[in-house]
Write a protein that holds these residues in place. Structure first.
Motif, PDB file in Angstrom:
ATOM      1  N   ALA A  50       0.817  -1.219   0.000  1.00 17.68           N
ATOM      2  CA  ALA A  50       0.000   0.000   0.000  1.00 17.68           C
ATOM      3  C   ALA A  50       0.848   1.266   0.000  1.00 17.68           C
ATOM      4  CB  ALA A  50      -0.919   0.004   1.219  1.00 17.68           C
ATOM      5  N   ILE A  77      -4.159   2.206  -5.665  1.00 17.66           N
ATOM      6  CA  ILE A  77      -4.657   1.078  -4.897  1.00 17.66           C
ATOM      7  C   ILE A  77      -5.799   1.582  -4.018  1.00 17.66           C
ATOM      8  CG2 ILE A  77      -2.581  -0.343  -4.723  1.00 17.66           C
ATOM      9  CD1 ILE A  77      -2.437   1.464  -1.939  1.00 17.66           C
ATOM     10  N   MET A  79      -7.762   0.521  -0.183  1.00 17.71           N
ATOM     11  CA  MET A  79      -7.564  -0.371   0.959  1.00 17.71           C
ATOM     12  C   MET A  79      -8.792  -0.356   1.859  1.00 17.71           C
ATOM     13  SD  MET A  79      -4.148  -0.604   3.162  1.00 17.71           S
ATOM     14  CE  MET A  79      -3.959  -1.482   4.688  1.00 17.71           C
ATOM     15  N   PHE A  81      -9.884  -1.243   5.735  1.00 18.40           N
ATOM     16  CA  PHE A  81      -9.216  -1.460   7.021  1.00 18.40           C
ATOM     17  C   PHE A  81     -10.079  -2.278   7.979  1.00 18.40           C
ATOM     18  CE2 PHE A  81      -7.378   2.316   5.229  1.00 18.40           C
ATOM     19  CZ  PHE A  81      -6.037   2.230   5.540  1.00 18.40           C
ATOM     20  N   ARG A 146     -16.102   2.466  -0.856  1.00 17.39           N
ATOM     21  CA  ARG A 146     -15.092   3.506  -1.032  1.00 17.39           C
ATOM     22  C   ARG A 146     -13.943   2.993  -1.893  1.00 17.39           C
ATOM     23  NH1 ARG A 146     -12.784   6.159   4.348  1.00 17.39           N
ATOM     24  NH2 ARG A 146     -11.842   4.127   4.557  1.00 17.39           N
TER      25      ARG A 146
END
Lengths: 365, 299
Positions: A50, A77, A79, A81, A146
């Motif tokens: 990342a 990228i 991500m 969490f 998102r």
């Protein structure tokens, strides 16, 4: 969408080596799961991909471009969490469009992408709400939304289901798989839950002590583990590992587990193990290969009597626990065939699926 | 047999419940007693101030009347004279200018300082953070002597702009300290998510940290406002002409002449001076509590 390559990647914090010598090729569209116990370096590896952690050694490339020195925003990228990391002061729609707004996308395209992602994740009616008005599962969907709206080269998931309860976790697991089948973005997913790893992955990377133990398809890892760690980590309950001795028996081979208990090793396996005759080894056999004796659907095997210590009914099957020379062993039997704890029961071991491990090197023979 | 077995626990439960209720009643009575006691104690000076401000000079001077009540009728004369015949409005304007500037400077400096010290870990950041707090521990009664030299050397002696320069030495350290705590309480993943979303550090601060840490920022603003509105030592030391004076010192110096105390006007001045903080507290406290509960839930 793009392929991800890790070449001799390592991470050191002062004198502590967190991750070393990671080599991994992830082709386009693949869903790869990094799995291992806490502190094995899987999250560090993901964070290096990342760009949230600097790389001490080696090279990471995404879509053929080396990204070692690129900041996260330039790596294309997205991500997800563990604690969702949604912006608490923004609505769901604002959370999802934040990245696009920063990248100066036109408003119509932002709206179209957000609506599309919301439809995929079934969160259209939540778009106007704030994160605190959502349940854990809904928040997780928004976090995925998102990621999806950005349409990035790679999705990175850092233990995204750990904060959910057991039932929701199973539901979201299916959801993640469904989304991946739809959008087909290359995905790297980190978890400590081997069931999650097995169910989601195209390929699983098992990590331990900052190193890769084995890479393979879920079936490959389950049936052909290369090390003792993989053999015991993959599968629930794990593989039975019993100290044993390999003995010669005329033209064949025997594996002796205790003074009273010894099995004849099938011809198909004997050739592979012959060189180790006389050595102390670990005998590995999964619980589903230690079954009741009736019926032949469990394959042919060798029968032996045991005294049951603990019996755990699971509904579909019953787990039976007994001791072989002090080592606890688990078998998996039909609920109707199971005896009570303390009683004697005849079990059948299907040695076509056995493994032998060298206790000195922990490598599967 | 079975009836007795059931009856015993039931009686016991009622007993426990009654004693819990009795305990709670006593706790409430004690709380109310002390709350009312404290309320009376703290409201007495403002009450005295209001009553005195609304009396005529004659009634204030008359020793025989009860000072706690208005006997000879309400009058707004004190306010009229205060606004028309003294420099009170100039003091008020100066104080507003100084306070607005100080709050603005403090917020800009301490938000940036807190963000860098609390979030962007760099060599020496924790020592710096402690160092900033330590500067707050030096009292202004000691600092004004060296600061006098500094203010004089930049030519701001006897100018309220000098106050804009020196008040932040009191407000910035404490506000920075409050906000470091707030920024550190925001989950680390939030900045990582913002970084991946493509935010620069400045965008992360303005679009994520400031809105999320708004309760902390408002708490810091209230502090900076209070300090600069109520500061006394610095204006006392650095300002001496009436057109540059601020409320705290100006009211006292212009309304106490030798041993003549203009009590009515002093109280009227104090009342007007206390009004803005009261209004701002009342307005921001609501906002502060609303913000506090919103920020408490982890995103």
């Amino acid at each position: 969408m793009a392929e991800v390559t890790l070449r001799n990647v390592g991470k050191r914090y002062d004198d502590v080596v967190a991750v070393s010598n990671i080599n991994l090729d992830i082709p386009n569209h693949e869903f790869v799961v990094l799995v291992g116990p806490s502190g094995c370096g899987k999250s560090t590896t993901l964070r290096m991909i990342a760009g949230l952690e600097e790389i001490s050694d080696g090279e990471i490339s995404i879509g053929g471009e080396v990204v070692n020195d690129l900041p996260p925003k330039d790596r294309d990228i997205a991500m997800v969490f563990q604690n969702y990391a949604l912006y608490p002061h923004m609505t769901v729609a604002e959370n999802m469009s934040f990245g696009l707004k920063l990248r100066k996308f036109p408003k119509t395209e932002i709206k179209q992408r957000v609506d599309n992602a919301a439809r995929i994740l079934d969160i259209t009616e939540l778009l106007g709400r704030r994160p605190k008005q959502l349940s854990g599962g809904q928040r997780q969907r928004v976090a995925m939304g998102r990621a999806i709206v950005r349409n990035p080269k790679v999705f990175l998931f850092d233990e995204p289901l750990s904060n959910l309860d057991a039932k929701l976790r199973v539901q979201m697991r299916t959801e993640i798989k469904r989304v991946h089948q739809k959008v087909k973005t290359t995905t790297v997913y980190v978890t400590h839950d081997q069931v999650e790893a097995m169910t989601l992955a195209d390929r699983v990377v098992v990590m331990n002590n900052g190193k890769i133990e084995q890479i393979g398809t879920p079936n490959d890892l389950y049936h052909h583990p290369k090390t003792r760690f993989v053999a015991s980590f993959i599968g629930s309950p794990g593989m039975n590992l019993i100290p044993a001795k390999l003995e010669s028996n005329g033209s064949g081979l025997n594996i002796r587990l205790s003074e009273k208990l010894s099995f004849h090793i099938p011809e198909s396996r004997a050739a592979r193990y012959r060189a180790h005759t006389g050595k102390d080894v670990l005998f590995g056999l999964r619980p589903e290969h230690l079954t009741e004796t009736r019926g032949s659907e469990n394959g042919v095997g060798q029968e032996f009597p045991v005294t049951l210590d603990v019996v755990e009914p699971m509904g579909m099957e019953t787990m039976v626990f007994f001791k072989v020379d002090g080592t606890e062993v688990c078998g998996r039997v039909e609920p109707t065939a199971a005896k009570k704890s303390g009683e004697e029961m005849q079990l059948r071991a299907n040695l076509d699926h056995m493994h032998l491990i060298d206790p000195a090197t922990n490598v599967v023979l | 047999m079975s009836t007795a077995a059931i009856a015993v626990p039931t009686t016991k439960r009622i007993g426990v419940g009654a004693s819990l209720r009795r305990n709670r009643r006593w706790a409430l009575i004690t709380s109310y007693f002390f709350l009312i006691l404290f309320a009376i104690f703290f409201l007495m000076p403002p009450y005295y101030m209001i009553v005195t401000a609304l009396k005529s000079d004659a009634e204030v001077a008359h020793m025989a009347t009860n000072p706690w009540i208005i006997a000879n009728g309400l009058t707004l004369d004190q306010f009229k004279i205060l606004f028309m015949q003294t420099d009170f409005l100039i003091f008020f304007k100066n104080t507003v200018i100084v306070t607005v500037c100080v709050v603005a400077i403090t917020m800009v400096v301490s938000v940036l300082a807190a963000f860098s010290l609390g979030r962007m870990k760099f060599w020496g950041s924790s020592i710096l953070a402690t160092g900033i707090f330590l500067t707050y521990l030096v009292p202004d009664t000691l600092l004004f002597i060296p600061l006098f030299q500094i203010v004089k050397s930049v030519g701001l002696l006897n100018s309220y702009w000098g106050m804009v320069l020196v008040y932040p030495t009191l407000t910035v350290p404490f506000c920075t300290w409050i906000m470091i705590g707030y920024f550190q309480s925001i989950p680390k993943e939030l900045d990582e998510a913002a970084l991946i979303d493509g935010a620069s550090h400045m965008q992360m601060l303005t679009k994520i940290f400031i809105p999320v840490a708004l309760p902390g920022i408002i708490a810091a603003m209230i502090f900076a406002f209070t300090v600069s509105w109520a500061a006394f030592v610095y204006p006392m030391a650095f300002l001496y002409s009436a057109d540059q004076q601020v409320l705290t010192v100006g009211t006292v110096t212009s309304l106490i002449r030798g041993d003549v105390y203009k009590w009515g006007m002093l109280m009227a001045g104090a009342l007007v001076a206390a009004a803005p903080p009261l209004v701002i507290y009342a307005f921001l406290m609501d906002y502060y509590i609303a913000g506090l509960t919103a920020g408490a839930t982890k995103g």
